[in-house]
Design an enzyme around this catalytic site. Structure first.
Site, PDB file in Angstrom:
ATOM      1  N   SER A 210       0.870  -1.178   0.000  1.00 46.91           N
ATOM      2  CA  SER A 210       0.000   0.000   0.000  1.00 46.91           C
ATOM      3  C   SER A 210       0.905   1.224   0.000  1.00 46.91           C
ATOM      4  CB  SER A 210      -0.833  -0.014   1.288  1.00 46.91           C
ATOM      5  OG  SER A 210      -1.469   1.225   1.514  1.00 46.91           O
TER       6      SER A 210
ATOM      7  N   TYR B 238      -1.990  -1.322  10.360  1.00 47.00           N
ATOM      8  CA  TYR B 238      -1.992  -1.497   8.895  1.00 47.00           C
ATOM      9  C   TYR B 238      -0.682  -0.982   8.298  1.00 47.00           C
ATOM     10  CZ  TYR B 238      -3.948  -1.277   4.100  1.00 47.00           C
ATOM     11  OH  TYR B 238      -4.191  -1.441   2.753  1.00 47.00           O
TER      12      TYR B 238
END
Ligand SMILES: NC(=O)c1ccc[n+]([C@@H]2O[C@H](COP(=O)([O-])OP(=O)(O)OC[C@H]3O[C@@H](n4cnc5c(N)ncnc54)[C@H](O)[C@@H]3O)[C@@H](O)[C@H]2O)c1
Length: 279
Positions: free
Chosen positions: A158, A171
């Protein structure tokens, strides 16, 4: 150009919907057969996002078959190494080989600073988004080695694997960890002509981003925000004038990294981020 991965077989995790489904379709369009797995139910406290279903995975299978390619599916949680191994073994037995791995499955959780994050949420995100990626690759490496014709492994990280954002530290830590996995696997597997790279999407138009919780997070000032209310604040994250990208934009990067066009590219964190990491 067609047939860019003709005759190859791809193993894709999180393939019931979103980017995983898009990768399955895009690789099938270019000639690959697919082994597709997904947990197909709610996992790890991602309550704000409706879960993928067995019907979603069946739809992915129909789309791939509609392109004249073969697909083997299984409902597997990437936290379960044994189940991963048996799904891959069975897929390779049916499709005859393995060339491409896309470790894409993941959950998105946010909403708390790191010091306020619950142990349960921390464990869920690390177990799925980091350990699940390691297990997905671990399950397939024996097949790539015994195949003897190299391979391409693509890990989905990401923008949050390259820079920090507040209120989703588990995350961010997991996606940074994916870069460590990518680099280490690249170093360890390179002598077998197995390439390992990662993709780093920004906001992508899938259920993980386009859902009620995201809309409320971006627009706490509105009672019932919709997708159109996301456009302005999401654009601020980017250099290019867009708020998000489409799943096919990530699939095109995955296709390039999966194909022999990138034959000497390994260890690359490839952004598909509308310039987000420049900010
Ligand atoms: N959507 C975004 O804005 C965005 C941005 C950057 C990175 N990503 C990453 O892209 C990847 C794909 O996400 P998406 O956008 O397609 O979201 P999505 O929620 O539409 O799809 C994720 C898929 O992964 C599956 N999955 C989740 N946990 C699993 C598990 N334990 N075992 C097996 N399957 C599991 C889900 O069932 C779902 O089908 C994820 O790794 C995500 O972190 C997404």
């Amino acid at each position: 150009m067609s047939g860019r991965v003709e005759g190859k077989v791809a193993f894709i995790t999180g393939a019931a919907r979103g980017q995983g489904r898009s990768h399955a379709v895009r690789l099938a369009q270019e000639g690959a057969d697919v082994i597709a797995i997904d947990v197909c139910k709610a996992v790890g406290g991602s309550e704000g996002i409706p879960p993928a279903t067995p019907e979603d995975l069946a739809e992915t299978a129909d789309l791939v078959k509609g392109l004249g390619r073969r697909i083997v599916t299984a409902e597997v949680d990437v936290r379960d190494l044994e189940a991963l191994q048996s799904a891959v073994d069975s897929g390779v037995e049916q499709l005859g080989r393995l060339d491409i791995i896309v470790a894409n499955a993941g959950i998105g959780l946010g909403g708390a600073t790191l010091d306020q994050t619950s142990e349960e949420d921390w464990d869920a995100v690390i177990d799925i988004n980091l350990s699940g990626v390691w297990k997905s690759v671990k399950a397939v490496v024996p097949h790539l080695l015994s195949g003897g014709h190299g391979g391409s492994i693509i890990l989905t990280s990401s923008v949050g694997g390259l820079k920090a954002l507040a209120n989703t530290g588990h995350y961010i830590a997991a996606k940074h960890g994916v870069v460590g996995l990518m680099r280490t696997f690249a170093v360890e597997l390179g002598e077998h002509s197995i390439r390992v790279n990662s993709v780093h999407p920004t906001n992508c138009n899938t259920p993980m981003f386009m859902n009620e919780s995201t809309m409320k997070m971006f627009r706490p000032d509105l009672e019932n925000p919709g997708p159109e209310d996301l456009v302005a604040p999401a654009r601020l994250m980017h250099i290019l004038p867009v708020g998000w990208v489409e799943a096919v934009d990530i699939s095109n990067a995955v296709l390039f990294l999966a194909s022999d066009e990138s034959r000497y590219i390994t260890g690359l964190p490839m952004t598909v981020d509308a310039g987000s990491t420049l900010k």
